[in-house]
Design a protein around this motif. Structure first.
Motif, PDB file in Angstrom:
ATOM      1  N   CYS A  63       0.810  -1.228   0.000  1.00  0.00           N
ATOM      2  CA  CYS A  63       0.000   0.000   0.000  1.00  0.00           C
ATOM      3  C   CYS A  63       0.841   1.276   0.000  1.00  0.00           C
ATOM      4  CB  CYS A  63      -0.914   0.000   1.213  1.00  0.00           C
ATOM      5  SG  CYS A  63      -0.029   0.186   2.773  1.00  0.00           S
ATOM      6  N   GLU A  64       2.061   1.183   0.510  1.00  0.00           N
ATOM      7  CA  GLU A  64       2.948   2.350   0.644  1.00  0.00           C
ATOM      8  C   GLU A  64       2.383   3.473   1.502  1.00  0.00           C
ATOM      9  OE1 GLU A  64       4.456   3.337  -3.329  1.00  0.00           O
ATOM     10  OE2 GLU A  64       6.134   2.061  -2.782  1.00  0.00           O
ATOM     11  N   HIS A  65       1.429   3.172   2.373  1.00  0.00           N
ATOM     12  CA  HIS A  65       1.097   4.169   3.393  1.00  0.00           C
ATOM     13  C   HIS A  65       0.813   3.525   4.751  1.00  0.00           C
ATOM     14  CE1 HIS A  65      -2.783   3.533   1.318  1.00  0.00           C
ATOM     15  NE2 HIS A  65      -3.353   3.786   2.480  1.00  0.00           N
TER      16      HIS A  65
ATOM     17  N   MET B 121       2.205   5.006  -3.865  1.00  0.00           N
ATOM     18  CA  MET B 121       2.873   6.185  -4.418  1.00  0.00           C
ATOM     19  C   MET B 121       4.120   6.534  -3.613  1.00  0.00           C
ATOM     20  SD  MET B 121       0.413   9.102  -5.921  1.00  0.00           S
ATOM     21  CE  MET B 121      -0.508   9.448  -4.448  1.00  0.00           C
TER      22      MET B 121
ATOM     23  N   ASN C 134       3.691  10.176   0.997  1.00  0.00           N
ATOM     24  CA  ASN C 134       3.571   9.142  -0.040  1.00  0.00           C
ATOM     25  C   ASN C 134       2.285   9.316  -0.847  1.00  0.00           C
ATOM     26  OD1 ASN C 134       5.967   8.031   0.764  1.00  0.00           O
ATOM     27  ND2 ASN C 134       5.098   6.219   1.729  1.00  0.00           N
ATOM     28  N   LEU C 135       1.240   9.783  -0.184  1.00  0.00           N
ATOM     29  CA  LEU C 135      -0.032  10.016  -0.870  1.00  0.00           C
ATOM     30  C   LEU C 135      -0.064  11.389  -1.537  1.00  0.00           C
ATOM     31  CD1 LEU C 135      -2.376   8.545   1.899  1.00  0.00           C
ATOM     32  CD2 LEU C 135      -2.114   7.617  -0.405  1.00  0.00           C
ATOM     33  N   ARG C 136       1.029  12.123  -1.414  1.00  0.00           N
ATOM     34  CA  ARG C 136       1.169  13.477  -1.984  1.00  0.00           C
ATOM     35  C   ARG C 136       0.133  14.450  -1.429  1.00  0.00           C
ATOM     36  NH1 ARG C 136       4.824  13.587  -6.745  1.00  0.00           N
ATOM     37  NH2 ARG C 136       5.986  11.680  -6.483  1.00  0.00           N
TER      38      ARG C 136
END
Lengths: 161, 293
Positions: free
Chosen positions: A43-45, B1, B42-44
């Motif tokens: 997910c990278e978050h 992201m 990461n989510l900008r």
């Protein structure tokens, strides 16, 4: 100022020196710079847990840590735990109990499960569930995973007694 | 992201961090554990030009008891709170709350200061600070100052911190003997952000509340101290009175709508938490089972 920053750390017991861009996260550093691709990015978050590694002996999300923050630390990945034999029994239990499924979440699951088993010798199923609650399995193989962790705890208890 | 590109500066002392913030101001963000900031990057959702990493400042880490005050350094991690015997003894509400914060891998990095500076209205620690009457200790260009938790949180991700400020610690009054706490939240998955939650602290005198503070979270743009608590203080609590307090609670809350819940559902859950809290603190199961709250 967005230039690469020098870092020095230990990865699976080996000294690593590198220059990394500040925006590079630890997971990508491990995968792309060191070719340790067992650490997965979902997910990278910080939600899925597939990127779980140990830093200074404690599990962390490597997608939520910059490689520059790992300067001066000791990082252990699934490759390190696997090669040392530390989790050979846990891996065998995952195979025996059909807890592997597609395998994407497995490295993170193993890191989190081993973290719990180091802390507590015989956790209850609820405690296993709670400790693994930060790790998503997209095949929904949770029951088998809990079974495998419970079975490993029991085997380790029997071996030690 | 992935996060967009930024420059990185590692602060070597609090004074150094303040110098960096004085130079870069609004273009900079402070990085401690990164468990809120890095996902946002990461989510900008945020794209700072400069990151000031305070992660190495040992002077900001640790828990100390000074008389009737407990001081928690900003870099103290959630995992440290969970393991601390001082937290368990002197502010047990916090120990109860931390078990609900995310997951072990995140609690190993996330810090008290980071959570408070982030001011997510659905996170546990801001509500606890409100309930416990904490002071937030801040250092900025003009020196050190203390901000009451009730003044500190201003909106979603919004606090009284100026771009040049650094949150260095929180100060909490040590719980009196005779005090009791309640913490519960509704979440889809253990460790997820709450749909609605309640952090409560009470002072009991016999079968009554001499004082009751109800810190609700995820029911608005910031944590709120429910005024409905006043209706339950210094009186014998009956099911009818609890129902009245629940109605007052519904009226005063202004919950938001998101993918997880409607305002009506959040009001409903807030009422359920009130009933459970009062029944549990007064050890009166009848209030939870028989009431109409």
């Amino acid at each position: 100022m967005t230039a690469p920053v020098a870092i020095s750390l230990s990865v699976n017991g080996e000294r690593v020196e590198a220059h990394v861009l500040p925006r590079l996260n630890l997971a990508d550093f491990l995968r792309e710079h060191l070719e340790l691709t067992g650490t997965h990015l979902g997910c990278e978050h910080g939600v899925c847990g597939a990127c779980t590694v140990r830093v200074g002996g404690e599990i962390v999300r490597s997608c939520l840590m910059l490689a520059v923050q790992a300067n001066d630390t000791a990082v252990e990945t699934i490759e390190g735990l696997s090669d040392s034999g530390e989790i050979a029994d846990l891996q065998a239990a995952f195979r025996d109990r059909n807890a592997l499924q597609c395998g994407f979440c497995t490295p993170g699951m193993l890191m989190a499960a081993q973290d719990l088993l180091r802390e507590k010798r015989m956790p209850a199923r609820d405690e296993i569930r709670e400790h693994l609650s930060g790790n998503y399995c997209r095949c929904t193989g949770y029951q088998a995973i809990i079974d495998a962790v419970e079975a490993t705890a029991r085997m380790r208890m029997e071996l030690k007694v | 992201m992935k996060a967009s590109a930024f420059a990185y500066a590692r602060a070597t002392s609090v004074a150094h961090a303040l110098e960096l913030l004085a130079v870069h101001g609004e273009k900079a963000r402070v990085l401690s554990g990164g468990q809120s900031l890095i996902p946002a990057m990461n989510l900008r959702l945020v794209a700072p030009d400069v990151i000031v990493d305070i992660g190495g400042l040992a002077e900001l880490r640790g828990i100390a008891v000074e008389g009737k005050t407990l001081v928690i350094g900003a870099l103290t991690r959630h995992a440290d709170l969970l393991k601390s015997s001082d937290i368990a003894k002197f502010v047990p509400l916090l120990a109860a709350a931390v078990a609900h914060i995310a997951h072990p891998a995140i609690r190993n990095r996330g810090t008290v200061g980071g959570s408070l500076a982030q001011a997510d209205p659905a996170s546990e620690l801001p509500a606890c600070m409100l309930t416990l009457g904490a002071s937030i200790v801040v250092r900025g260009p003009g020196g050190e100052r203390r901000i009451a938790a009730e003044e500190f949180f201003r909106g979603i991700y919004e606090t009284q911190l100026a771009p040049q400020d650094l949150l260095v610690a929180v100060e909490l009054p040590v719980a009196d003997s005779g005090s009791a706490h309640f913490f519960q939240e509704f979440a889809r998955r253990h460790g997820d952000y709450a749909i609605t939650g309640l952090a409560a602290q009470a002072l009991l005198e016999g079968d009554r509340f001499a004082a009751l503070r109800l810190g609700y979270f995820a029911v608005g743009d910031r944590p709120v101290l429910a005024e409905a608590a006043d209706k339950l203080t210094d009186v014998a609590v009956t099911p009818a009175l609890l129902a009245e307090a629940s109605d007052a609670l519904s009226d005063e809350l202004d919950p938001h709508e998101d993918q997880q819940a409607t305002p009506a559902m959040r009001r409903h859950l807030a009422r359920i938490l009130l009933r459970r809290c009062v029944a549990s603190l007064l050890k009166r199961p009848d209030l939870q089972l028989g009431g109409v709250a």
